[in-house]
Design a protein around this motif. Structure first.
Motif, PDB file in Angstrom:
ATOM      1  N   ARG A 300       0.808  -1.116  -0.092  1.00 45.58           N
ATOM      2  CA  ARG A 300       0.065   0.044   0.067  1.00 45.58           C
ATOM      3  C   ARG A 300       0.732   1.322  -0.023  1.00 45.58           C
ATOM      4  O   ARG A 300       2.052   1.133   0.450  1.00 45.58           O
ATOM      5  CB  ARG A 300      -0.857   0.032   1.153  1.00 45.58           C
ATOM      6  CG  ARG A 300      -1.741  -0.986   1.083  1.00 45.58           C
ATOM      7  CD  ARG A 300      -2.522  -1.242   2.568  1.00 45.58           C
ATOM      8  NE  ARG A 300      -3.432  -0.201   3.052  1.00 45.58           N
ATOM      9  CZ  ARG A 300      -3.405  -0.160   4.413  1.00 45.58           C
ATOM     10  NH1 ARG A 300      -3.195  -0.953   5.293  1.00 45.58           N
ATOM     11  NH2 ARG A 300      -4.119   0.821   4.721  1.00 45.58           N
ATOM     12  N   ARG A 305      -0.614   2.392   9.615  1.00 43.18           N
ATOM     13  CA  ARG A 305      -0.916   1.374  10.387  1.00 43.18           C
ATOM     14  C   ARG A 305      -0.701   1.816  12.009  1.00 43.18           C
ATOM     15  O   ARG A 305       0.057   1.938  12.403  1.00 43.18           O
ATOM     16  CB  ARG A 305       0.077   0.166  10.185  1.00 43.18           C
ATOM     17  CG  ARG A 305      -0.663  -1.042  10.950  1.00 43.18           C
ATOM     18  CD  ARG A 305      -0.014  -2.259  10.726  1.00 43.18           C
ATOM     19  NE  ARG A 305      -0.906  -3.533  10.939  1.00 43.18           N
ATOM     20  CZ  ARG A 305      -0.791  -3.966  12.247  1.00 43.18           C
ATOM     21  NH1 ARG A 305      -0.248  -3.573  13.288  1.00 43.18           N
ATOM     22  NH2 ARG A 305      -1.500  -5.253  12.556  1.00 43.18           N
ATOM     23  N   GLU A 307      -2.070  -0.023  14.532  1.00 41.54           N
ATOM     24  CA  GLU A 307      -2.166  -1.131  15.516  1.00 41.54           C
ATOM     25  C   GLU A 307      -0.587  -1.459  15.955  1.00 41.54           C
ATOM     26  O   GLU A 307       0.162  -1.149  15.359  1.00 41.54           O
ATOM     27  CB  GLU A 307      -2.673  -2.441  14.814  1.00 41.54           C
ATOM     28  CG  GLU A 307      -4.329  -2.243  14.651  1.00 41.54           C
ATOM     29  CD  GLU A 307      -4.369  -1.398  13.343  1.00 41.54           C
ATOM     30  OE1 GLU A 307      -3.638  -1.150  12.614  1.00 41.54           O
ATOM     31  OE2 GLU A 307      -5.734  -1.282  12.814  1.00 41.54           O
ATOM     32  N   THR A 309       2.680  -2.824  16.466  1.00 39.09           N
ATOM     33  CA  THR A 309       3.628  -3.695  15.518  1.00 39.09           C
ATOM     34  C   THR A 309       4.869  -3.980  16.085  1.00 39.09           C
ATOM     35  O   THR A 309       5.850  -3.239  16.095  1.00 39.09           O
ATOM     36  CB  THR A 309       3.703  -2.900  14.287  1.00 39.09           C
ATOM     37  OG1 THR A 309       2.451  -2.493  13.566  1.00 39.09           O
ATOM     38  CG2 THR A 309       4.381  -3.693  13.092  1.00 39.09           C
ATOM     39  N   THR A 317       6.884 -11.459   8.228  1.00 42.26           N
ATOM     40  CA  THR A 317       6.041 -10.594   7.245  1.00 42.26           C
ATOM     41  C   THR A 317       6.886 -10.283   6.077  1.00 42.26           C
ATOM     42  O   THR A 317       6.430 -10.517   4.770  1.00 42.26           O
ATOM     43  CB  THR A 317       5.757  -9.229   7.824  1.00 42.26           C
ATOM     44  OG1 THR A 317       4.873  -9.008   8.796  1.00 42.26           O
ATOM     45  CG2 THR A 317       5.062  -8.236   6.739  1.00 42.26           C
ATOM     46  N   LEU A 337       2.145 -10.073   8.898  1.00 43.64           N
ATOM     47  CA  LEU A 337       1.411  -8.837   8.809  1.00 43.64           C
ATOM     48  C   LEU A 337       1.083  -8.722   7.120  1.00 43.64           C
ATOM     49  O   LEU A 337       0.232  -7.581   6.892  1.00 43.64           O
ATOM     50  CB  LEU A 337       1.678  -7.673   9.359  1.00 43.64           C
ATOM     51  CG  LEU A 337       1.954  -7.637  10.928  1.00 43.64           C
ATOM     52  CD1 LEU A 337       2.576  -6.224  11.458  1.00 43.64           C
ATOM     53  CD2 LEU A 337       0.765  -7.785  11.600  1.00 43.64           C
ATOM     54  N   GLU A 340      -2.268  -7.541   5.748  1.00 41.62           N
ATOM     55  CA  GLU A 340      -2.867  -5.958   5.937  1.00 41.62           C
ATOM     56  C   GLU A 340      -2.042  -4.976   5.175  1.00 41.62           C
ATOM     57  O   GLU A 340      -2.325  -3.667   5.067  1.00 41.62           O
ATOM     58  CB  GLU A 340      -2.618  -5.760   7.543  1.00 41.62           C
ATOM     59  CG  GLU A 340      -3.336  -6.600   8.422  1.00 41.62           C
ATOM     60  CD  GLU A 340      -3.138  -6.343   9.563  1.00 41.62           C
ATOM     61  OE1 GLU A 340      -3.029  -5.250  10.017  1.00 41.62           O
ATOM     62  OE2 GLU A 340      -2.879  -7.179  10.609  1.00 41.62           O
ATOM     63  N   LEU A 341      -0.957  -5.270   4.504  1.00 46.49           N
ATOM     64  CA  LEU A 341      -0.089  -4.211   4.015  1.00 46.49           C
ATOM     65  C   LEU A 341       0.021  -4.469   2.587  1.00 46.49           C
ATOM     66  O   LEU A 341       0.255  -3.240   2.017  1.00 46.49           O
ATOM     67  CB  LEU A 341       1.329  -4.561   4.416  1.00 46.49           C
ATOM     68  CG  LEU A 341       1.646  -4.877   6.169  1.00 46.49           C
ATOM     69  CD1 LEU A 341       2.910  -5.131   6.174  1.00 46.49           C
ATOM     70  CD2 LEU A 341       1.160  -3.496   6.769  1.00 46.49           C
ATOM     71  N   PRO A 345      -5.004  -7.939  -0.914  1.00 45.86           N
ATOM     72  CA  PRO A 345      -4.772  -9.023   0.185  1.00 45.86           C
ATOM     73  C   PRO A 345      -5.415 -10.555  -0.185  1.00 45.86           C
ATOM     74  O   PRO A 345      -4.338 -11.601  -0.156  1.00 45.86           O
ATOM     75  CB  PRO A 345      -5.564  -8.905   1.376  1.00 45.86           C
ATOM     76  CG  PRO A 345      -5.748  -7.211   1.226  1.00 45.86           C
ATOM     77  CD  PRO A 345      -5.848  -7.003  -0.357  1.00 45.86           C
ATOM     78  N   SER A 359       0.618 -17.101   7.828  1.00 41.83           N
ATOM     79  CA  SER A 359      -0.286 -16.760   8.696  1.00 41.83           C
ATOM     80  C   SER A 359      -0.448 -17.470   9.877  1.00 41.83           C
ATOM     81  O   SER A 359      -1.036 -17.199  11.077  1.00 41.83           O
ATOM     82  CB  SER A 359      -1.528 -16.529   7.922  1.00 41.83           C
ATOM     83  OG  SER A 359      -1.840 -17.519   7.315  1.00 41.83           O
ATOM     84  N   ASP A 384      -1.747 -11.616  19.774  1.00 47.23           N
ATOM     85  CA  ASP A 384      -1.475  -9.972  19.428  1.00 47.23           C
ATOM     86  C   ASP A 384      -1.173  -9.258  20.303  1.00 47.23           C
ATOM     87  O   ASP A 384      -0.903  -7.978  19.979  1.00 47.23           O
ATOM     88  CB  ASP A 384      -3.137  -9.614  18.844  1.00 47.23           C
ATOM     89  CG  ASP A 384      -3.545 -10.051  17.322  1.00 47.23           C
ATOM     90  OD1 ASP A 384      -2.732 -10.598  16.846  1.00 47.23           O
ATOM     91  OD2 ASP A 384      -4.800 -10.126  17.120  1.00 47.23           O
TER      92      ASP A 384
END
Length: 457
Positions: A300, A305, A307, A309, A317, A337, A340-341, A345, A359, A384
Motif C-alpha cells: 500500500r 498502520r 495497531e 507492531t 512478514t 502482517l 494487511e499491507l 490481500p 499466517s 496479538d
C-alpha cells in the motif's frame, strides 16, 4: 527484470519463488519515534526518509523488542522475544562469553536458504566469539564495527590499538572516526547492491548512528536546530537518499522492499505535540516505540498502520512478502502482517486456503491456559499482545489494543488512545485482570519453551 510481488503471490504455497524482491533493512541506533518529518517533527528536514512514508506505509505504534541494543537486534533478526532465546539481558561487551545462539534461525539464514545474497554492514553487537559472528549467522558479507564506540566498550581495546573496523574477518582500521561511519556504511551497502544483479539480496544495514558518541561530518555540522543529534539525522537522511537513488539508477527500486526502523527510542517528546514519556532503557512508550516505514512492490502507498507492531513481526512478514515459508517446527513470536499491507490481500492466499504463507505461525506457540484464564483471554488476543521487557530482561508491562498495563511495583493501567503520554492511570478492573492474565500466560510460556542462550567457555 524480476516479476513484481503480486504477480508471483499466487504461488506463495510453493517452497520457493522465482525472482523474489530484494530486501533492504535499515536499522538506526537510538532514534526516537518523533525524530522524522513524517512523524510531525518540525525542527528537522528528512525528505528522503519521509519519501518512504509517502510511497509506502508508516507505522505509528511500532515497537522495538527491547529498550537497549543487543536484545533489540536479537528480536529483529529472529522474530522472537529476546527472552525466548536467552538474549534478554543488557548488551554483549567485547569480553562477553554470550551471544546469539547458533541454533537460532536468523533472517539472513532464512534468506540465504532461499537463494539470496546476504550482507550485514554496520554495528553487530550480538556476540564476539566465532559462533556468534555475522558469518556464522547467515551473512555472506560483513563490514563494520562489532561494538559501540562508547567508553565502556573502547576500554576493552586500549591495549589492542583501539576498536577495530572489519571487512569480513580482516581488521582494516582501528578507532574509526564516528563522523565517517554513516557515509562509509552507505558506500559499502551500495557496492554490495551493485556486485551481482543476477541474485536477489537481503541487506541488513544497522547504523552506528545515532548512538553516542555522535559523529557528524563537516558537511552537516550545524545544519539542524537540535544540535549534534539533529545534524546526525540530517546526514543519515542524505545517505538514505543515496541508497534510494542507487536503487533507481540500477532500475531495481520497484523490485526492492525497503524497511526503515530503529533499535529503541532515545528520549521523551519535546513538547505538547510529542506526548510520549520515557526514553532508552525505560518501558514507557518513549523507550520502545520507534519509527517504522515500509515501501515495496505491491504494498500500500501512503498508508498508516496504527495497531501495535512489534519488531518480531518483521521476520514472518518479510518472509511472506518474498515467498519464503518459515520452516515447519520453528516457533517464533512474530505475526505475518502481509495481508494487511498489500494492495490486494486476496492475492496472498495460498493454494491450501491459508490467509498467507506464514499466517499460521501464532498457532505454533504454546496455548494451554489454565481454568482461571481460559474464558477470559482468547488465543488471538494473546498472540496479538505486546509484552514489554526492561533493559535487564524483566517483564514490565503488557499492551493489548489501546490498553497498557504496568505490572510493577503496582498494577497501573493506561489508555494509550486517549493518553499516549501515560500521565493518568485509569481504573478498569476487568481490563486489568485480562492483561494480568496475559502476563501470567506469557511467563508460563517462556518458562516452558524458552531456548538456551548462546555461550562459550
Amino acid at each position: 527484470m524480476r516479476i513484481p510481488l503480486l504477480l508471483f503471490a499466487a504461488f506463495l504455497a510453493a517452497p520457493a519463488v522465482a525472482s523474489p524482491p530484494n530486501v533492504l533493512l535499515i536499522f538506526v541506533d537510538d532514534q526516537g519515534t518523533y525524530d522524522l518529518g513524517c512523524y510531525g517533527e518540525k525542527q528537522l528536514q528528512t525528505p528522503r526518509i519521509d519519501s518512504l512514508a509517502r510511497d509506502g506505509i508508516r507505522f505509528t505504534a511500532a515497537y522495538s523488542a527491547a529498550p537497549i541494543c543487543s536484545p533489540s537486534r536479537a528480536g529483529l533478526l529472529t522474530g522472537c522475544y529476546p527472552r525466548r532465546m536467552g538474549a534478554e539481558i543488557w548488551v554483549h561487551r567485547a569480553d562477553s562469553k554470550s551471544g546469539l545462539h547458533p541454533d537460532e534461525l536468523t533472517l539472513a539464514e532464512l534468506f540465504r536458504g532461499a537463494g539470496y545474497r546476504t550482507a550485514c554492514i554496520g554495528k553487530w553487537h550480538l556476540g564476539f566469539a566465532p559462533p556468534f559472528l555475522p558469518d556464522a549467522q547467515g551473512f555472506d558479507r560483513y563490514f563494520g564495527l562489532l561494538h559501540n564506540l562508547d567508553p565502556v566498550e573502547t576500554v576493552h581495546f586500549a591495549d589492542k590499538g583501539g576498536v577495530p573496523i572489519l571487512n569480513g574477518s580482516e581488521i582494516i582500521e582501528h578507532n574509526p572516526d564516528p563522523s565517517t561511519l554513516t557515509r562509509r556504511y552507505t558506500d559499502e551497502a551500495i557496492h554490495f547492491i551493485e556486485e551481482d544483479r543476477n541474485k536477489p539480496f537481503f541487506l541488513y544495514l544497522p547504523h552506528t548512528m545515532l548512538h553516542n558518541p555522535l559523529g557528524v561530518s563537516e558537511e552537516f555540522r550545524g545544519t539542524s536546530k537540535l544540535g549534534e543529534y539533529g545534524d546526525a539525522i540530517h546526514e543519515l537522511d542524505h545517505h538514505v537518499g543515496r541508497l534510494l537513488d542507487a536503487l533507481e539508477r540500477l532500475d531495481i527500486a520497484d523490485e526492492t522492499i525497503v524497511l526503515y526502523t530503529s533499535d529503541n527510542g532515545r528520549h521523551p517528546g519535546r513538547g505538547k505535540d510529542q506526548p510520549l514519556r520515557g526514553g532508552k532503557l525505560s518501558t514507557w512508550e518513549g523507550g520502545l516505540r520507534v519509527p517504522a516505514l515500509l515501501r515495496g512492490p505491491g504494498l500500500r502507498s501512503g498508508a498508516v498502520r496504527t495497531e501495535p507492531t512489534p519488531a518480531m513481526d518483521w521476520y514472518p512478514t518479510l518472509a511472506t512478502l518474498t515467498g519464503i515459508r518459515v520452516p515447519e517446527g520453528r516457533v517464533i513470536d512474530g505475526r505475518d502482517l502481509a495481508p494487511e499491507l498489500v494492495e490486494e490481500p486476496a492475492a496472498l492466499r495460498t493454494a491450501a486456503g491459508a490467509l498467507s504463507l506464514n499466517s499460521d505461525l501464532p498457532q505454533r506457540r504454546r496455548w494451554e491456559p489454565p481454568l482461571e484464564w481460559r474464558d477470559l483471554v482468547s488465543r488471538d488476543e494473546y498472540t496479538d499482545a505486546f509484552f514489554y521487557h526492561g533493559s535487564h530482561g524483566a517483564l514490565a508491562a503488557v499492551r493489548s489494543g489501546k490498553w497498557k498495563l504496568f505490572l510493577n511495583p503496582t498494577l497501573q493501567l493506561y489508555d494509550l488512545e486517549s493518553d499516549p503520554g501515560e500521565t493518568s492511570p485509569v481504573k478498569n478492573a476487568a481490563v486489568a485482570r485480562k492483561l494480568r492474565g496475559m502476563a501470567v500466560l506469557f511467563q508460563e510460556e517462556m518458562r516452558l519453551d524458552a531456548r538456551p542462550a548462546g555461550r562459550t567457555e
